[in-house]
Structures are given as structure tokens and as C-alpha cells.
Design an enzyme around this catalytic site. Sequence first.
Site, PDB file in Angstrom:
ATOM      1  N   HIS A 122      -1.004   7.548  13.161  1.00 50.24           N
ATOM      2  CA  HIS A 122      -1.850   6.408  12.787  1.00 50.24           C
ATOM      3  C   HIS A 122      -1.307   5.066  13.253  1.00 50.24           C
ATOM      4  O   HIS A 122      -1.710   4.029  12.734  1.00 50.24           O
ATOM      5  CB  HIS A 122      -2.062   6.402  11.262  1.00 50.24           C
ATOM      6  CG  HIS A 122      -2.850   7.581  10.774  1.00 50.24           C
ATOM      7  ND1 HIS A 122      -2.885   7.983   9.460  1.00 50.24           N
ATOM      8  CD2 HIS A 122      -3.639   8.466  11.448  1.00 50.24           C
ATOM      9  CE1 HIS A 122      -3.664   9.063   9.350  1.00 50.24           C
ATOM     10  NE2 HIS A 122      -4.126   9.367  10.539  1.00 50.24           N
ATOM     11  N   CYS A 130      -3.854  -6.480  21.723  1.00 50.91           N
ATOM     12  CA  CYS A 130      -4.841  -7.489  22.103  1.00 50.91           C
ATOM     13  C   CYS A 130      -6.226  -6.840  22.118  1.00 50.91           C
ATOM     14  O   CYS A 130      -6.408  -5.778  22.711  1.00 50.91           O
ATOM     15  CB  CYS A 130      -4.510  -8.062  23.487  1.00 50.91           C
ATOM     16  SG  CYS A 130      -5.786  -9.191  24.078  1.00 50.91           S
ATOM     17  N   CYS A 153      -3.676 -14.763  25.634  1.00 55.61           N
ATOM     18  CA  CYS A 153      -4.928 -14.906  26.394  1.00 55.61           C
ATOM     19  C   CYS A 153      -6.017 -15.548  25.556  1.00 55.61           C
ATOM     20  O   CYS A 153      -7.109 -15.820  26.040  1.00 55.61           O
ATOM     21  CB  CYS A 153      -5.381 -13.544  26.935  1.00 55.61           C
ATOM     22  SG  CYS A 153      -6.156 -12.496  25.687  1.00 55.61           S
ATOM     23  N   GLY A 190       4.553  14.745   0.931  1.00 58.09           N
ATOM     24  CA  GLY A 190       3.959  13.501   0.439  1.00 58.09           C
ATOM     25  C   GLY A 190       2.642  13.100   1.070  1.00 58.09           C
ATOM     26  O   GLY A 190       2.415  11.920   1.312  1.00 58.09           O
ATOM     27  N   THR A 191       1.781  14.077   1.324  1.00 56.23           N
ATOM     28  CA  THR A 191       0.442  13.713   1.796  1.00 56.23           C
ATOM     29  C   THR A 191      -0.603  14.407   0.933  1.00 56.23           C
ATOM     30  O   THR A 191      -0.434  15.570   0.558  1.00 56.23           O
ATOM     31  CB  THR A 191       0.217  14.047   3.284  1.00 56.23           C
ATOM     32  OG1 THR A 191      -1.134  13.706   3.628  1.00 56.23           O
ATOM     33  CG2 THR A 191       0.486  15.504   3.628  1.00 56.23           C
ATOM     34  N   ASN A 216       5.429  17.730  -2.923  1.00 59.88           N
ATOM     35  CA  ASN A 216       4.480  16.717  -3.392  1.00 59.88           C
ATOM     36  C   ASN A 216       4.607  16.612  -4.903  1.00 59.88           C
ATOM     37  O   ASN A 216       5.094  17.532  -5.563  1.00 59.88           O
ATOM     38  CB  ASN A 216       3.039  17.116  -3.009  1.00 59.88           C
ATOM     39  CG  ASN A 216       2.083  15.932  -3.012  1.00 59.88           C
ATOM     40  OD1 ASN A 216       1.960  15.213  -4.001  1.00 59.88           O
ATOM     41  ND2 ASN A 216       1.427  15.711  -1.889  1.00 59.88           N
ATOM     42  N   GLU A 218       2.103  16.554  -6.804  1.00 61.87           N
ATOM     43  CA  GLU A 218       1.008  17.325  -7.411  1.00 61.87           C
ATOM     44  C   GLU A 218       0.409  18.297  -6.402  1.00 61.87           C
ATOM     45  O   GLU A 218       0.630  18.130  -5.198  1.00 61.87           O
ATOM     46  CB  GLU A 218      -0.067  16.359  -7.931  1.00 61.87           C
ATOM     47  CG  GLU A 218      -0.618  15.473  -6.832  1.00 61.87           C
ATOM     48  CD  GLU A 218      -1.478  14.321  -7.343  1.00 61.87           C
ATOM     49  OE1 GLU A 218      -1.292  13.907  -8.501  1.00 61.87           O
ATOM     50  OE2 GLU A 218      -2.334  13.870  -6.561  1.00 61.87           O
TER      51      GLU A 218
HETATM   52  P1  OAD Z   1      -2.279   9.410  -0.057  1.00 63.53           P
HETATM   53  O1  OAD Z   1      -2.150   8.173  -0.883  1.00 63.53           O
HETATM   54  O2  OAD Z   1      -3.644   9.963   0.144  1.00 63.53           O
HETATM   55  O3  OAD Z   1      -1.421  10.569  -0.707  1.00 63.53           O
HETATM   56  C1  OAD Z   1      -0.074  10.373  -1.073  1.00 63.53           C
HETATM   57  C2  OAD Z   1       0.453  11.707  -1.558  1.00 63.53           C
HETATM   58  O4  OAD Z   1       1.833  11.571  -1.783  1.00 63.53           O
HETATM   59  C3  OAD Z   1      -0.201  12.212  -2.827  1.00 63.53           C
HETATM   60  O5  OAD Z   1      -0.553  13.578  -2.675  1.00 63.53           O
HETATM   61  C4  OAD Z   1       0.913  12.032  -3.888  1.00 63.53           C
HETATM   62  O6  OAD Z   1       0.860  13.036  -4.889  1.00 63.53           O
HETATM   63  C5  OAD Z   1       2.151  12.181  -3.027  1.00 63.53           C
HETATM   64  N1  OAD Z   1       3.349  11.500  -3.537  1.00 63.53           N
HETATM   65  C6  OAD Z   1       3.426  10.272  -4.113  1.00 63.53           C
HETATM   66  N2  OAD Z   1       4.698   9.954  -4.385  1.00 63.53           N
HETATM   67  C7  OAD Z   1       5.456  11.000  -3.979  1.00 63.53           C
HETATM   68  C8  OAD Z   1       6.856  11.287  -3.978  1.00 63.53           C
HETATM   69  N3  OAD Z   1       7.756  10.429  -4.467  1.00 63.53           N
HETATM   70  N4  OAD Z   1       7.270  12.469  -3.453  1.00 63.53           N
HETATM   71  C9  OAD Z   1       6.380  13.370  -2.967  1.00 63.53           C
HETATM   72  N5  OAD Z   1       5.050  13.152  -2.936  1.00 63.53           N
HETATM   73  C10 OAD Z   1       4.591  11.992  -3.419  1.00 63.53           C
HETATM   74  O7  OAD Z   1      -1.534   9.128   1.336  1.00 63.53           O
HETATM   75  P2  OAD Z   1      -1.623   9.933   2.714  1.00 63.53           P
HETATM   76  O8  OAD Z   1      -1.775  11.380   2.493  1.00 63.53           O
HETATM   77  O9  OAD Z   1      -0.483   9.460   3.546  1.00 63.53           O
HETATM   78  O10 OAD Z   1      -4.827   6.576   7.013  1.00 63.53           O
HETATM   79  O11 OAD Z   1      -2.951   9.360   3.322  1.00 63.53           O
HETATM   80  C11 OAD Z   1      -3.339   9.765   4.583  1.00 63.53           C
HETATM   81  C12 OAD Z   1      -4.004   8.640   5.303  1.00 63.53           C
HETATM   82  O12 OAD Z   1      -5.044   8.075   4.518  1.00 63.53           O
HETATM   83  C13 OAD Z   1      -3.109   7.453   5.607  1.00 63.53           C
HETATM   84  O13 OAD Z   1      -2.322   7.599   6.762  1.00 63.53           O
HETATM   85  C14 OAD Z   1      -4.092   6.355   5.796  1.00 63.53           C
HETATM   86  C15 OAD Z   1      -4.915   6.627   4.552  1.00 63.53           C
HETATM   87  O14 OAD Z   1      -6.104   6.038   4.469  1.00 63.53           O
HETATM   88  C16 OAD Z   1      -5.282   5.542   7.728  1.00 63.53           C
HETATM   89  O15 OAD Z   1      -5.088   4.396   7.406  1.00 63.53           O
HETATM   90  C17 OAD Z   1      -6.032   5.943   8.960  1.00 63.53           C
END
Ligand code: OAD
Length: 242
Positions: A122, A130, A153, A190-191, A216, A218
Site C-alpha cells: 500500500h 507528483c 512543477c 495483525g491484519t 492476532n 482476535e
Molecule cells: P485493521 O485495522 O483492519 O486490522 C488490524 C488488525 O490487527 C485487527 O484484526 C486487530 O485485531 C489486530 N491487532 C490489533 N492490535 C494487535 C496487536 N497488538 N497484535 C496483534 N494483532 C493486533 O488493519 P489492516 O488489516 O492493516 O488500506 O487493514 C488493511 C488495510 O485497510 C490497510 O492497509 C489500509 C486499510 O484501510 C489502505 O489504506 C489501502
Amino acid sequence: MSIKPTLQPEIRERFWRARRVAVLTGSGVSAESGVPTFRGEDGLWRNFRAEELATPHAFQTDPCLVWEWYNWRRELIAPLKPNPAHQMIARFEEHFPQFTLITQNIDGLHQRAGSRNVIELHGNIWRVRCTREGTIAENREVPLSEIPPKCSCGALLRPDVVWFGESLPEGALQRAIEAASQCQIMLVVGTSAVVQPAASLPVIAREHGAAIIEVNLEPTPITRLADQSLLGPAGEILPRFK
Ligand code: OAD
């Protein structure tokens, strides 16, 4: 005192013996450094959700508002440091012959922890692009002296990040798919695994025979695919892989 979950012995052995490992990270890996996640309550900024600001439409409509949000995020991230999860992932890279880190994060904390082979799906918040010429430059000015910032520019600069509805940086997705198809282990940290195409990478890895380990706070849509899902903070769980 609560006992943190740790790898089952057979999965631990499979992990450390693997030759090809891929790691997919999301904002949760940076949470313990102080970076807000996207979908939690703390992901809100002036009552806007990321999905409302991280779009080409939002930038066309109100570039100042979008840049104020990025300026706020840059100010927030600038003093933060990698946490033990970033550090452990950087150590994994030294251990495994073939190692790819695929991150959805734009904060640059993996690189600061020492990770080198990083695919940024991302983009990166410390680069600007630019809007006329497409040229990309590093920009670490905090706070920005001009909002919205402009290129020499005269055209508007935008953050060199991927917004909703935009394609991923050239080659990044192909490289990520290749790593997912070839790895023996994919570690997903952590996603929330709800944003595509990143969310499909563990599915691809699984289809190609990799073991999936998830860390994660959860359960997520990846949990049902995972050979083991470890529930807890990444900064506490990953160091226990040793
Ligand atoms: P999210 O905010 O959707 O999810 C974060 C995840 O991390 C959740 O499942 C939490 O349970 C977990 N989490 C939080 N704290 C944690 C910890 N200390 N240890 C382990 N897990 C933990 O974020 P992303 O999955 O990164 O995209 O979101 C994906 C994309 O959506 C991002 O890159 C961004 C966003 O909109 C764009 O901007 C294109």
C-alpha cells in the site's frame, strides 16, 4: 498472570526448519508501537473513517482535508519506534534462506527494525508523488510546511500510498503472489484480512501447501485456514517463537 499462547511443538519445528517463509502484516503489528489500527475505535480521525479519506475522490474533492489527515498521521508516526514484533520479523529474515515480508503498512517501521526484503503493498507515508508527472520523492517533513504540498512543477503532491479503488504499485502484487505460492510457511500478523487483494495471499499460500500461522488479538477470516492461530499481542507472541 495470564499465560500467552505459543507454537505447538510440531508447528514450531515445521516453522524453524522451513527454507521459504513469507510474512504478511497489517496495522496490528504496529499497534504496540503506538500506530492506530484502521478498524478499531482509535482508527477514527475527526469522526472520519479511513475509507472516507483514503480515496481518489476524497483527494479530488478536498486535498487539504486529506493532507491534514496524512500530516496528522505523519506527526503521530514520526517519533514511534519498532516494537518486538517488528524486531522479531527482522530476525526471521536473517534465519530463513528465502524470506519475503509483505506488508500493508505504510509506516516504514519494518524497515527501521532492519527488514530488507519488504514488499509494501500500500505504499509508504514518507514518500510523495507528483500528481502531474508521477515522480516519487522521499519527504520526511513533519509537520508539513505547506498543506497541500506542491511539486516544484506547481502541481499538487499526493502521498505515495494506495487508496481504495486504486491498483497496487507495479510489480508488488505479482511479487507477493509469487512469495505466497512458493512459501512453506506463511505467518499472518495483525491484519483483519478484509482488504483485497492482500487478504487472498494466505489463501494462495494454503492452496500451494503452506502452513499458515496467524497472530492476532482476535479471530479473523484467516483463522479457519490457519494451522495455528495465536491470540494475543504480536509484540509478546512473536518473541516466544524462539
Ligand atoms: P485493521 O485495522 O483492519 O486490522 C488490524 C488488525 O490487527 C485487527 O484484526 C486487530 O485485531 C489486530 N491487532 C490489533 N492490535 C494487535 C496487536 N497488538 N497484535 C496483534 N494483532 C493486533 O488493519 P489492516 O488489516 O492493516 O488500506 O487493514 C488493511 C488495510 O485497510 C490497510 O492497509 C489500509 C486499510 O484501510 C489502505 O489504506 C489501502
